[in-house]
Write a protein that holds these residues in place. Structure first.
Motif, mmCIF file in Angstrom:
data_model
loop_
_atom_site.group_PDB
_atom_site.id
_atom_site.type_symbol
_atom_site.label_atom_id
_atom_site.label_comp_id
_atom_site.label_asym_id
_atom_site.label_seq_id
_atom_site.Cartn_x
_atom_site.Cartn_y
_atom_site.Cartn_z
ATOM 1 N N SER A 131 0.826 -1.138 -0.177
ATOM 2 C CA SER A 131 0.018 -0.059 -0.309
ATOM 3 C C SER A 131 0.911 1.026 0.035
ATOM 4 O O SER A 131 2.058 1.208 0.414
ATOM 5 C CB SER A 131 -1.085 -0.150 1.308
ATOM 6 N N GLY B 44 0.298 5.778 0.744
ATOM 7 C CA GLY B 44 -0.550 6.557 1.205
ATOM 8 C C GLY B 44 -0.060 7.933 1.380
ATOM 9 O O GLY B 44 1.146 8.172 1.182
ATOM 10 N N ALA C 149 -5.165 9.660 3.120
ATOM 11 C CA ALA C 149 -5.749 8.745 1.921
ATOM 12 C C ALA C 149 -4.651 7.676 1.560
ATOM 13 O O ALA C 149 -3.480 7.728 1.874
ATOM 14 C CB ALA C 149 -5.995 9.227 0.467
ATOM 15 N N THR D 135 -4.175 0.576 -1.737
ATOM 16 C CA THR D 135 -3.745 -0.660 -1.849
ATOM 17 C C THR D 135 -3.329 -1.117 -3.125
ATOM 18 O O THR D 135 -3.449 -0.611 -4.003
ATOM 19 C CB THR D 135 -4.526 -1.822 -1.041
ATOM 20 N N ASN E 268 -7.717 -0.543 -4.087
ATOM 21 C CA ASN E 268 -8.707 -0.086 -3.193
ATOM 22 C C ASN E 268 -8.274 1.366 -2.380
ATOM 23 O O ASN E 268 -7.048 1.350 -1.962
ATOM 24 C CB ASN E 268 -9.027 -1.177 -1.931
ATOM 25 N N THR E 269 -9.146 2.038 -2.228
ATOM 26 C CA THR E 269 -8.715 3.425 -1.521
ATOM 27 C C THR E 269 -9.719 3.812 -0.168
ATOM 28 O O THR E 269 -10.748 3.344 0.207
ATOM 29 C CB THR E 269 -8.953 4.573 -2.545
ATOM 30 N N LYS E 270 -9.064 4.469 0.346
ATOM 31 C CA LYS E 270 -9.555 4.888 1.741
ATOM 32 C C LYS E 270 -8.990 6.507 1.901
ATOM 33 O O LYS E 270 -8.051 6.843 1.670
ATOM 34 C CB LYS E 270 -9.174 4.345 2.806
ATOM 35 N N TYR E 271 -10.439 7.431 2.282
ATOM 36 C CA TYR E 271 -10.019 8.634 2.658
ATOM 37 C C TYR E 271 -10.608 9.067 3.855
ATOM 38 O O TYR E 271 -11.377 8.532 4.454
ATOM 39 C CB TYR E 271 -10.546 9.650 1.479
ATOM 40 N N ASP F 250 -12.502 11.594 6.355
ATOM 41 C CA ASP F 250 -13.783 12.144 6.011
ATOM 42 C C ASP F 250 -13.695 13.741 5.410
ATOM 43 O O ASP F 250 -14.529 14.201 4.635
ATOM 44 C CB ASP F 250 -14.598 12.062 7.131
ATOM 45 N N LYS G 112 -12.880 13.678 1.695
ATOM 46 C CA LYS G 112 -13.472 13.048 0.845
ATOM 47 C C LYS G 112 -14.325 13.990 -0.445
ATOM 48 O O LYS G 112 -14.865 14.892 0.073
ATOM 49 C CB LYS G 112 -14.740 12.211 1.375
#
Length: 121
Positions: free
Chosen positions: A33, A35, A49, A52, A56-59, A61, A64
């Motif tokens: 990953s 970030g 943020a 992977t 796949n992503t993650k932010y 809040d 976003k």
């Protein structure tokens, strides 16, 4: 030796955009990953943020809908496109990578040196 080199920070007015880049180099078997984190004065470092190996992503809040993370596996590079910047986005932004150095499942975590992003009101 593994190195992460960031670029793209700077000063921008509120509502503007910046694009951060981070290139990873060195003895790497696989990048699990990559970030971006940030740390504002007097505050703890926080996740912005992450993306992977499977894209796949993650932010956070707070970003976003305004920030987009992407990675170029061929170039071992991760990008952070930041739009609609706000003064509260002002911080030092750090690139992060979790890698494998061999087929064995031992992960290593590396950080870049940080790049300053300043958003004026």
């Amino acid at each position: 030796q593994v190195q992460l080199v960031e670029s793209g920070g700077g000063l921008v007015q509120a509502g503007g955009s910046l694009r951060l880049s981070c290139v990873i180099s060195g003895s790497i078997f696989k990048i699990n990953s990559m970030g971006w984190y940030r740390q504002a004065p007097g505050k703890q470092r926080e996740l912005v943020a992450v993306v992977t190996d499977g894209s796949n992503t993650k932010y956070a809040d707070s970003v976003k809908g305004r920030f987009t993370i992407s990675r170029d596996n061929a170039e071992s590079t991760v990008y952070l496109q930041m739009n609609s910047l706000k003064p509260e986005d002002t911080a030092v932004y750090y690139c992060n990578a979790i890698i494998l150095k061999s087929p064995q499942p031992f992960e290593y975590i590396y950080w870049g040196q940080g790049t300053q992003v300043t958003v004026s009101s």
